[in-house]
Design a protein around this motif. Structure first.
Motif, short mmCIF file in Angstrom:
data_model
loop_
_atom_site.label_atom_id
_atom_site.label_comp_id
_atom_site.label_asym_id
_atom_site.label_seq_id
_atom_site.Cartn_x
_atom_site.Cartn_y
_atom_site.Cartn_z
N VAL A 79 -4.29 -10.08 -5.81
CA VAL A 79 -5.18 -10.52 -4.74
C VAL A 79 -4.90 -9.63 -3.54
N ARG A 80 -5.88 -8.87 -3.11
CA ARG A 80 -5.71 -7.94 -1.99
C ARG A 80 -6.03 -8.64 -0.66
N ALA A 81 -5.36 -8.24 0.38
CA ALA A 81 -5.60 -8.85 1.70
C ALA A 81 -5.19 -7.88 2.79
N LYS A 82 -5.85 -7.98 3.95
CA LYS A 82 -5.46 -7.18 5.10
C LYS A 82 -4.14 -7.67 5.69
N VAL A 83 -3.92 -8.98 5.60
CA VAL A 83 -2.67 -9.58 6.07
C VAL A 83 -2.27 -10.68 5.10
N VAL A 84 -1.00 -10.77 4.79
CA VAL A 84 -0.46 -11.83 3.95
C VAL A 84 0.41 -12.74 4.80
N VAL A 85 0.13 -14.05 4.72
CA VAL A 85 0.91 -15.04 5.46
C VAL A 85 1.77 -15.83 4.47
N ASN A 86 3.04 -15.84 4.73
CA ASN A 86 3.99 -16.59 3.91
C ASN A 86 4.19 -17.97 4.54
N ALA A 87 3.56 -18.99 3.95
CA ALA A 87 3.68 -20.37 4.45
C ALA A 87 4.10 -21.25 3.29
N THR A 88 5.27 -20.97 2.74
CA THR A 88 5.71 -21.58 1.48
C THR A 88 6.82 -22.60 1.65
N GLY A 89 7.02 -23.10 2.87
CA GLY A 89 7.97 -24.18 3.08
C GLY A 89 9.37 -23.85 2.63
N PRO A 90 9.98 -24.69 1.77
CA PRO A 90 11.35 -24.45 1.33
C PRO A 90 11.54 -23.13 0.59
N SER A 127 7.76 -9.18 9.37
CA SER A 127 8.71 -8.23 8.79
C SER A 127 8.29 -6.79 9.13
N PRO A 128 9.19 -5.83 8.95
CA PRO A 128 8.82 -4.43 9.18
C PRO A 128 7.64 -3.97 8.32
N ASN A 129 7.41 -4.70 7.20
CA ASN A 129 6.31 -4.34 6.30
C ASN A 129 5.07 -5.22 6.51
N ASN A 130 5.05 -5.92 7.67
CA ASN A 130 3.87 -6.71 8.09
C ASN A 130 3.64 -7.99 7.30
N THR A 169 10.30 -20.25 1.42
CA THR A 169 10.01 -19.15 2.34
C THR A 169 10.87 -17.93 2.07
N ASP A 170 12.18 -18.14 2.01
CA ASP A 170 13.09 -16.99 1.86
C ASP A 170 12.94 -16.31 0.51
N GLY A 171 12.56 -17.06 -0.52
CA GLY A 171 12.35 -16.45 -1.83
C GLY A 171 11.24 -15.42 -1.79
N LEU A 172 10.15 -15.72 -1.07
CA LEU A 172 9.05 -14.76 -0.96
C LEU A 172 9.42 -13.62 -0.02
N ARG A 173 10.15 -13.91 1.04
CA ARG A 173 10.57 -12.85 1.96
C ARG A 173 11.45 -11.82 1.26
N GLU A 174 12.25 -12.29 0.31
CA GLU A 174 13.12 -11.37 -0.44
C GLU A 174 12.32 -10.44 -1.34
N LYS A 175 11.12 -10.83 -1.71
CA LYS A 175 10.26 -9.94 -2.50
C LYS A 175 9.73 -8.79 -1.63
N ASP A 176 9.72 -9.02 -0.32
CA ASP A 176 9.35 -7.97 0.63
C ASP A 176 10.58 -7.16 1.03
N GLU A 177 11.63 -7.87 1.43
CA GLU A 177 12.89 -7.24 1.85
C GLU A 177 14.04 -7.90 1.10
N ASN A 232 0.83 -1.20 0.00
CA ASN A 232 0.00 0.00 0.00
C ASN A 232 0.87 1.25 0.00
N ASP A 233 0.24 2.42 0.13
CA ASP A 233 0.98 3.68 0.07
C ASP A 233 1.98 3.83 1.20
N ASP A 234 1.76 3.10 2.30
CA ASP A 234 2.68 3.16 3.44
C ASP A 234 3.81 2.14 3.33
N GLY A 235 3.83 1.37 2.24
CA GLY A 235 4.88 0.38 2.06
C GLY A 235 4.61 -0.94 2.76
#
Length: 512
Positions: A176-187, A321-324, A189-197, A155-158
């Motif tokens: 797909v919009r959501a109030k909260v996104v949960v990363n439960a991607t097993g092996p 993460s800092p970006n929720n 995991t870090d690939g999706l986290r890197e898209k955030d940070e 969102n606009d706040d990052g």
């Protein structure tokens, strides 16, 4: 890789040993929690899971009291968490060999002194997984198969506010919009986290677990075997499973890939370890299938990795993460429900969401469990027929007992729907020596999000894990059924067949 586990529902005997010898309360908490969850899983899907007595052979005198005390402690921890199955017990050497005829009388020059029999659970992991998705959908969840998150939406706040996802068949992307996104991607995991940070520290260490499938006669009917310490210090299981024997496992660092493949030296290690404890000729040519799974072992993202995978705790971790972005990773199959509960509790907190009641999944049975009982297969054999082919003659007769048992142990009280399809002309077996029938392909397409041949042979039926060659022989008929049901073009059918053959090739013989 939820389909590539050891198929055990267990607290972790090794972790309890570490808890006592290392005075580690975290390990003890892990065992306590897992044993409690073990009981819940067995209740959630009794058609897909069951208690399994396991023999631990003792070839030194001191091992008998040592392991007896340890497994009595295992019983006590289970009892304290309301998760006890049956109590462990001592069996003499002669009794152990009567129960497990292939157990060696001598191993590495030492005579069998007795055995300890203890209980854990066993399951059909992939079918448990699809049943979870179906049950979630029944309770209002929206489920999308073959859909990949390619980017995170902010969102606009990052702050993370959704994901850009891609349809794996059409390539179409949509948000797909959501109030909260949960990363439960097993092996992954870090690939999706890197898209955030992009500079985020790693949160998992991937570990390879290799298993092999052997003929049924290698193991005893209804009994597993555990060697707690092989000559190089590792643990090896040998378990009866779906009319075959599975053995494993290894525990070594690996790279993350969508199609992990076992190395030949890992297959060789398992065979070599088994040969020390069995009185049968353990042969490489008896390996009917071999597969590798990736365990996502959790580490603190604020701490550097400090060693090999054997020393990393198998507990799960929840991180925001800092970006929720809420990440849940680590753990093991047995604690999946507690992981989901902890992950969603954190998501509720992060999103300041309102819930009408606390978590109730502890008491929710999965689809197929509600009206199932161990004698349900008799209902199928008495009320449904299938076509029987002998030479060029095709006749109709009662549903084979082994087929009826297989259906009820795979689909529970929904198995009558498969039997109805079988009765309409799709009762033929797909692979020689296995009770998997054509009707299952059609049922899984219509009811279980089955979209590809790989979906069916690995994650709906378990043919790929049981016999790679027999599965390859069955591919053309499976492709015919799926092409007709899903209206594939001849080009699409060829592509799916080629991809399925490449996939089954990763189960054949390992790589050097």
């Amino acid at each position: 890789t939820s389909s590539r586990s050891t198929k055990l529902i267990h607290g972790g005997v090794r972790y309890l040993e570490k808890a006592f010898f290392q005075m580690d309360p975290a390990q003890l908490k892990l065992v306590f929690e897992a044993l409690s969850e073990r009981s819940i899983m067995l209740h959630q899907a009794p058609h897909l899971s069951h208690p399994l007595p396991t023999i631990l052979p003792c070839y030194k005198y001191w091992e008998v009291p040592f392991y007896w005390i340890g497994l009595k402690a295992y019983d006590f921890v289970a009892f304290a968490g309301n998760g006890v199955l049956f109590l462990s017990k001592f069996a003499s050497a002669s009794e152990a060999r009567r129960l497990f005829p292939t157990l060696a009388e001598t191993s590495l020059g030492r005579k069998l002194r007795g055995s300890i029999i203890y209980y854990d659970g066993q399951m059909n992991d992939a079918r448990f997984n699809i049943s979870l998705a179906l049950t979630a959908a029944m309770h209002g969840a929206v489920v999308a198969n073959h859909t990949e998150a390619v980017e995170l939406v902010k969102n606009d706040d990052g702050k993370v506010a959704g994901a850009l996802v891609r349809d794996g068949f059409t390539g179409k992307q949509f948000p797909v919009r959501a109030k909260v996104v949960v990363n439960a991607t097993g092996p992954f995991t870090d690939g999706l986290r890197e898209k955030d940070e992009p500079t985020a520290n790693k949160m998992i260490v991937p570990s390879s677990g290799v298993h092999i499938t052997l003929p049924e006669y290698y193991s005893a009917e209804g009994f597993g075997l555990i060697v707690p310490k092989t000559k190089d210090g590792r643990v090896v299981f040998m378990l009866p499973w779906l009319g075959s024997t599975i053995a494993g496992t290894t525990d070594s660092s690996t790279e993350i890939t969508a199609l992990p493949q076992p190395h030949e030296d890992e297959v060789g290690f398992i065979l070599d370890a088994l040969s020390d404890y069995l009185n049968v000729d353990v042969r490489r040519k008896d390996v009917k299938s071999a597969w590798s799974g990736i365990r996502p072992l959790a580490i603190d993202p604020d701490r550097a990795d400090d060693g090999g995978t054997q020393n990393i705790l198998r507990e799960h971790a929840v991180h925001v993460s800092p970006n929720n972005l809420v990440t849940i990773t680590g753990g093991k199959w047995t604690t999946y429900r507690k992981m989901a509960e902890d992950g969603l509790d954190k998501a509720i907190e992060v999103g300041d969401l309102k819930t009408p009641a606390p978590c109730r999944t502890e008491h929710v049975q999965l689809i197929g469990a509600h009206k199932w009982d161990p004698a349900y297969f008799t209902f199928l054999t008495q009320h449904y027929e299938q076509e029987q082919t002998v030479g060029k003659l095709t006749t109709r007769g009662p549903l084979d007992v082994d087929v009826a048992k297989h259906l009820t142990e795979s689909y529970g009280d929904q198995s009558y729907k498969v039997a109805e399809i079988a009765q309409d002309g799709h009762g033929h077996r797909l692979a020689h020596g296995f009770p998997v029938i054509e009707a299952e392909v059609l049922y899984c397409i219509r009811n279980e999000y089955c979209c590809t041949i790989e979906d069916f042979i690995a994650r709906r039926s378990r043919l790929a894990f049981l016999d790679a060659r027999a599965t390859e022989d069955a591919l053309p008929r499976i492709a015919d059924l799926m092409a007709s049901e899903l209206q594939w073009s001849s080009r699409r059918k060829r592509q799916e067949l080629d991809r399925a053959r490449r996939f089954i090739g990763t189960f054949s013989s390992g790589k050097s």
